[in-house]
Design an enzyme around this catalytic site. Structure first.
Site, PDB file in Angstrom:
ATOM      1  N   THR A 219      12.454   4.838  -6.420  1.00 18.81           N
ATOM      2  CA  THR A 219      11.275   5.701  -6.394  1.00 18.81           C
ATOM      3  C   THR A 219      10.642   5.769  -5.011  1.00 18.81           C
ATOM      4  OG1 THR A 219       9.837   3.858  -7.056  1.00 18.81           O
ATOM      5  CG2 THR A 219      10.711   5.261  -8.815  1.00 18.81           C
ATOM      6  N   ASN A 221       7.039   5.827  -3.496  1.00 16.26           N
ATOM      7  CA  ASN A 221       5.756   5.354  -4.002  1.00 16.26           C
ATOM      8  C   ASN A 221       4.595   5.824  -3.130  1.00 16.26           C
ATOM      9  OD1 ASN A 221       7.261   3.867  -5.906  1.00 16.26           O
ATOM     10  ND2 ASN A 221       7.478   2.184  -4.457  1.00 16.26           N
ATOM     11  N   GLU A 266       4.721   6.658  -8.660  1.00 11.35           N
ATOM     12  CA  GLU A 266       6.120   6.361  -8.349  1.00 11.35           C
ATOM     13  C   GLU A 266       6.998   7.524  -8.783  1.00 11.35           C
ATOM     14  OE1 GLU A 266       6.770   1.805  -9.192  1.00 11.35           O
ATOM     15  OE2 GLU A 266       5.534   2.663 -10.799  1.00 11.35           O
TER      16      GLU A 266
END
Length: 342
Positions: A219, A221, A266
């Site tokens: 991810t 973030n 995320e």
């Protein structure tokens, strides 16, 4: 451009206004907070743009930071729909030529309305016109009304337009409060109808615990403002990175499956490979998929993430623009600078 009145000392905000580039002086100014830049705000901005083009002058936005509510009620954080980076993105996509930010502090709050007009609009920005919403007030004790601004414009030689409230398809006034309420309820689709575009966030990708990579879902973030009231949950999103668009699925919340920590946005991008750390990204929120949940096992979590991804891909594949602005922000692949030139 005229000089400040010699019998009146410069207000504390003078330095900020003096830093405004020359290309924005002598223009048409849309004045307001414009948090959200929703359809109602866009009517004000559209009038300013039209006036500027007809006169061959720049169209600028005169706005304030922090939000006045944050100054007067610091114990009640404001869920900002478009902090300055996001607001700059939307305003530039609308075709405005620049944004002038006036610091909202004790000095500005104590500034009389006539001083505001004298030292900002007339002497420093040398505006040829000003456009405000019907409920815009400014100056000490909110004494500066639209009618007051009209009178000063007539006296000082600049045109003033006051725009009626924008309404939705049901005739209800469009407001930032309604947009916040929709996002807090996990209804980005309703928020998008009021905005005229998909609500977006802008930020620099930060390092996380890299747990998503282990789960097969790396991810990007972002840490949003602590006052962000977006409902915690999973969303179908579209991200712009280095001028390219990538569909994805995002989770906003405290990760109850693992650490229940500070909220983090995320985003897993489909069909992307590369390093996103320290890159600025812009993420448009299309749809709410489900609330944030705690699962019995990591396997159950991964299975749900697979289902979330499939649902997000299906939703995004059939998404269509809500407006020309939405096209520019969330559908065009061409690179778009997030800031105005100096």
């Amino acid at each position: 451009m005229t000089s400040p009145r010699p019998d009146r000392p410069d207000a504390p905000f003078a330095a900020a206004i003096d830093a405004v580039p020359e290309r924005l002086r002598g223009g048409i100014a849309a004045i307001g907070n414009f948090d959200g830049v929703h359809r109602g705000h866009q009517e004000v901005l559209g009038v300013a743009s039209r006036m500027a083009r007809e006169a061959g002058r720049p169209a600028l936005v005169l706005t304030f930071e922090p939000h006045p509510r944050s100054y007067f009620r610091p114990d009640q954080p404001v869920f900002r729909l478009t902090p300055p980076p996001e607001r700059s993105v939307v305003l530039k996509a609308l075709g405005l030529d620049g944004m002038v930010v006036v610091p909202f502090n004790a000095e500005l709050a104590a500034t009389e309305a006539d001083v505001f007009v004298d030292q900002i609009l007339r002497d420093r920005l040398n505006v040829a016109g000003a456009v405000v919403g019907y409920n815009f007030h400014f100056g000490k004790r909110r004494a500066g009304t639209p009618d007051f601004l009209r009178e000063r414009g007539a006296a000082d030689g600049f045109e003033v337009e006051v725009v009626s409230p924008g309404v939705d398809a049901h005739g209800e006034p469009i407001s930032s409060t309604r947009v916040r309420t929709a996002l807090e309820a996990g209804s980005p689709d309703i928020a998008a109808e009021l905005l005229g575009y998909r609500w977006l966030v802008v930020g620099t990708v930060v390092h996380g615990d890299k747990r998503g990579r282990v789960l097969g879902y790396p991810t990007a973030n972002l840490r949003l403002d602590p006052a962000c009231g977006l409902r915690h949950g999973v969303y179908a999103v579209r991200a712009r990175v280095d001028g390219r668009l990538y569909d994805g699925v995002a989770s906003f919340g405290r990760r109850p499956m693992f650490d229940d920590g500070a909220p983090l946005f995320e985003t897993h991008l489909f069909d992307f490979s590369g390093d996103l750390y320290d890159k600025e990204t812009r993420i448009s929120v299309f749809a709410f998929l489900r609330p944030e949940l705690k699962f019995d096992s990591v396997d159950a979590l991964v299975a749900q993430m697979d289902a979330d991804s499939a649902q997000a891909k299906a939703l995004l594949a059939t998404a269509t623009p809500l407006s020309d602005l939405d096209t520019r922000l969330s559908f065009e692949q061409a690179a778009a600078d997030a800031t105005f030139p100096s």
